[in-house]
Design a protein around this motif. Sequence first.
Motif, mmCIF file in Angstrom:
data_model
loop_
_atom_site.group_PDB
_atom_site.id
_atom_site.type_symbol
_atom_site.label_atom_id
_atom_site.label_comp_id
_atom_site.label_asym_id
_atom_site.label_seq_id
_atom_site.Cartn_x
_atom_site.Cartn_y
_atom_site.Cartn_z
ATOM 1 N N LEU A 155 70.096 59.960 35.953
ATOM 2 C CA LEU A 155 69.171 60.001 34.824
ATOM 3 C C LEU A 155 68.581 58.619 34.552
ATOM 4 O O LEU A 155 67.397 58.483 34.240
ATOM 5 N N VAL A 156 69.396 57.582 34.706
ATOM 6 C CA VAL A 156 68.928 56.210 34.489
ATOM 7 C C VAL A 156 67.769 55.886 35.429
ATOM 8 O O VAL A 156 66.792 55.236 35.034
ATOM 9 N N ARG A 157 67.853 56.337 36.664
ATOM 10 C CA ARG A 157 66.838 56.009 37.675
ATOM 11 C C ARG A 157 65.476 56.621 37.353
ATOM 12 O O ARG A 157 64.442 56.088 37.768
ATOM 13 N N VAL A 158 65.448 57.734 36.647
ATOM 14 C CA VAL A 158 64.157 58.339 36.280
ATOM 15 C C VAL A 158 63.760 58.002 34.846
ATOM 16 O O VAL A 158 62.577 58.022 34.498
ATOM 17 N N LEU A 159 64.754 57.667 34.014
ATOM 18 C CA LEU A 159 64.486 57.383 32.605
ATOM 19 C C LEU A 159 63.665 56.115 32.404
ATOM 20 O O LEU A 159 62.656 56.116 31.689
ATOM 21 N N HIS A 160 64.076 55.020 33.040
ATOM 22 C CA HIS A 160 63.432 53.740 32.771
ATOM 23 C C HIS A 160 61.990 53.644 33.282
ATOM 24 O O HIS A 160 61.127 53.098 32.569
ATOM 25 N N PRO A 161 61.669 54.160 34.463
ATOM 26 C CA PRO A 161 60.247 54.167 34.855
ATOM 27 C C PRO A 161 59.397 54.971 33.873
ATOM 28 O O PRO A 161 58.262 54.589 33.564
ATOM 29 N N CYS A 162 59.965 56.065 33.370
ATOM 30 C CA CYS A 162 59.260 56.893 32.393
ATOM 31 C C CYS A 162 59.056 56.122 31.085
ATOM 32 O O CYS A 162 57.957 56.103 30.519
ATOM 33 N N LEU A 163 60.113 55.455 30.623
ATOM 34 C CA LEU A 163 60.024 54.670 29.390
ATOM 35 C C LEU A 163 58.988 53.550 29.508
ATOM 36 O O LEU A 163 58.200 53.311 28.582
ATOM 37 N N LEU A 164 58.998 52.867 30.639
ATOM 38 C CA LEU A 164 58.034 51.788 30.848
ATOM 39 C C LEU A 164 56.599 52.312 30.831
ATOM 40 O O LEU A 164 55.697 51.681 30.266
ATOM 41 N N SER A 165 56.389 53.473 31.425
ATOM 42 C CA SER A 165 55.051 54.070 31.433
ATOM 43 C C SER A 165 54.590 54.387 30.017
ATOM 44 O O SER A 165 53.433 54.154 29.658
ATOM 45 N N ILE A 166 55.504 54.918 29.202
ATOM 46 C CA ILE A 166 55.164 55.249 27.814
ATOM 47 C C ILE A 166 54.910 53.976 27.017
ATOM 48 O O ILE A 166 53.983 53.904 26.206
ATOM 49 N N LEU A 167 55.731 52.944 27.241
ATOM 50 C CA LEU A 167 55.561 51.682 26.522
ATOM 51 C C LEU A 167 54.207 51.047 26.817
ATOM 52 O O LEU A 167 53.584 50.429 25.945
ATOM 53 N N LYS A 168 53.731 51.192 28.038
ATOM 54 C CA LYS A 168 52.434 50.628 28.411
ATOM 55 C C LYS A 168 51.283 51.326 27.686
ATOM 56 O O LYS A 168 50.212 50.757 27.515
ATOM 57 N N VAL A 169 51.532 52.572 27.263
ATOM 58 C CA VAL A 169 50.535 53.312 26.490
ATOM 59 C C VAL A 169 50.646 52.956 25.007
ATOM 60 O O VAL A 169 49.655 52.762 24.316
ATOM 61 N N LEU A 219 65.854 46.516 36.620
ATOM 62 C CA LEU A 219 65.720 45.246 35.913
ATOM 63 C C LEU A 219 64.425 44.502 36.256
ATOM 64 O O LEU A 219 63.732 43.981 35.374
ATOM 65 N N ARG A 220 64.084 44.435 37.529
ATOM 66 C CA ARG A 220 62.901 43.670 37.934
ATOM 67 C C ARG A 220 61.625 44.201 37.285
ATOM 68 O O ARG A 220 60.763 43.423 36.864
ATOM 69 N N ASP A 221 61.491 45.528 37.173
ATOM 70 C CA ASP A 221 60.273 46.105 36.595
ATOM 71 C C ASP A 221 60.085 45.675 35.142
ATOM 72 O O ASP A 221 58.957 45.420 34.701
ATOM 73 N N TYR A 222 61.190 45.599 34.395
ATOM 74 C CA TYR A 222 61.097 45.151 32.999
ATOM 75 C C TYR A 222 60.687 43.679 32.927
ATOM 76 O O TYR A 222 59.867 43.298 32.093
ATOM 77 N N ILE A 223 61.267 42.871 33.800
ATOM 78 C CA ILE A 223 60.942 41.444 33.796
ATOM 79 C C ILE A 223 59.462 41.239 34.123
ATOM 80 O O ILE A 223 58.773 40.436 33.485
ATOM 81 N N GLU A 224 58.958 41.971 35.107
ATOM 82 C CA GLU A 224 57.544 41.862 35.478
ATOM 83 C C GLU A 224 56.646 42.289 34.322
ATOM 84 O O GLU A 224 55.605 41.676 34.059
ATOM 85 N N HIS A 225 57.037 43.343 33.622
ATOM 86 C CA HIS A 225 56.232 43.844 32.509
ATOM 87 C C HIS A 225 56.230 42.859 31.337
ATOM 88 O O HIS A 225 55.196 42.626 30.708
ATOM 89 N N MET A 226 57.376 42.242 31.061
ATOM 90 C CA MET A 226 57.505 41.377 29.897
ATOM 91 C C MET A 226 57.003 39.955 30.150
ATOM 92 O O MET A 226 56.675 39.223 29.213
ATOM 93 N N GLY A 227 56.954 39.546 31.418
ATOM 94 C CA GLY A 227 56.447 38.227 31.731
ATOM 95 C C GLY A 227 57.241 37.116 31.069
ATOM 96 O O GLY A 227 58.476 37.201 30.951
ATOM 97 N N ILE A 228 56.546 36.110 30.585
ATOM 98 C CA ILE A 228 57.225 34.942 30.018
ATOM 99 C C ILE A 228 57.978 35.264 28.731
ATOM 100 O O ILE A 228 58.866 34.521 28.317
ATOM 101 N N THR A 229 57.657 36.387 28.093
ATOM 102 C CA THR A 229 58.383 36.756 26.866
ATOM 103 C C THR A 229 59.836 37.118 27.169
ATOM 104 O O THR A 229 60.628 37.313 26.251
ATOM 105 N N ILE A 230 60.171 37.176 28.458
ATOM 106 C CA ILE A 230 61.564 37.406 28.838
ATOM 107 C C ILE A 230 62.447 36.262 28.351
ATOM 108 O O ILE A 230 63.684 36.400 28.247
ATOM 109 N N LEU A 231 61.825 35.142 28.004
ATOM 110 C CA LEU A 231 62.573 33.989 27.486
ATOM 111 C C LEU A 231 63.337 34.334 26.209
ATOM 112 O O LEU A 231 64.344 33.706 25.902
#
Length: 199
Positions: A30-44, A88-100
């Motif tokens: 479930l984790v493997r499909v949940l996070h890509p879905c969450l990221l897609s929704i967050l981008k909207v 993890l990498r997808d979240y870091i790429e999405h958040m950019g420097i705010t990962i600080l």
Amino acid sequence: MNSAELQWYGRADVLFEATQRHLYTSEACLVRVLHPCLLSILKVLEPPPTKPRFGRKTTKCDSVFQIMLTSMEFESKIAMRRACASQLRDYIEHMGITILRHFKRLLRVIVSYLEVSDYPDEEARLAILDALNTAILYAWPRIPQHSSMILKSLLKLLVDATDSAPYLTTQAYQQLKEKTAECFLLLGLLEASLSRKRS
């Protein structure tokens, strides 16, 4: 449907509320499909966290990422560690420097995951090396303060991988060496760049 349709009548908010409830799941599949879905929704739902309009304001993505890091810190099941590390990498790429905002905790998770083998394929370690590589690129202002710890962790990983080589697949062993070398190279380039600026 497209992003505009998702925003009509608050549909994206409804989807986000329904989906985020599963953040505390203990099922790796479930984790493997949940996070890509969450990221897609967050981008909207919200512009990228790096947009100037946010400034220091935290976002829904920050909240999701905090929950994810907490889950990773206390996770002991190998299947779950692999599933979480792969996101993890997808979240870091999405958040950019705010990962600080989360960097100390993120680094703590990365180091702890590098210390634990999940042979023979080393899926978790390889995913964490990808995350570290991306984190170095985006969080470069904070890296010099932690470069010593990162270097020690990478060296320990190489020693451990060499000792465990008979138990790893040839591909996993080769990829571990290559991805570790990429991190070393990035650290070296960053240090060289900062040295030139100081001089």
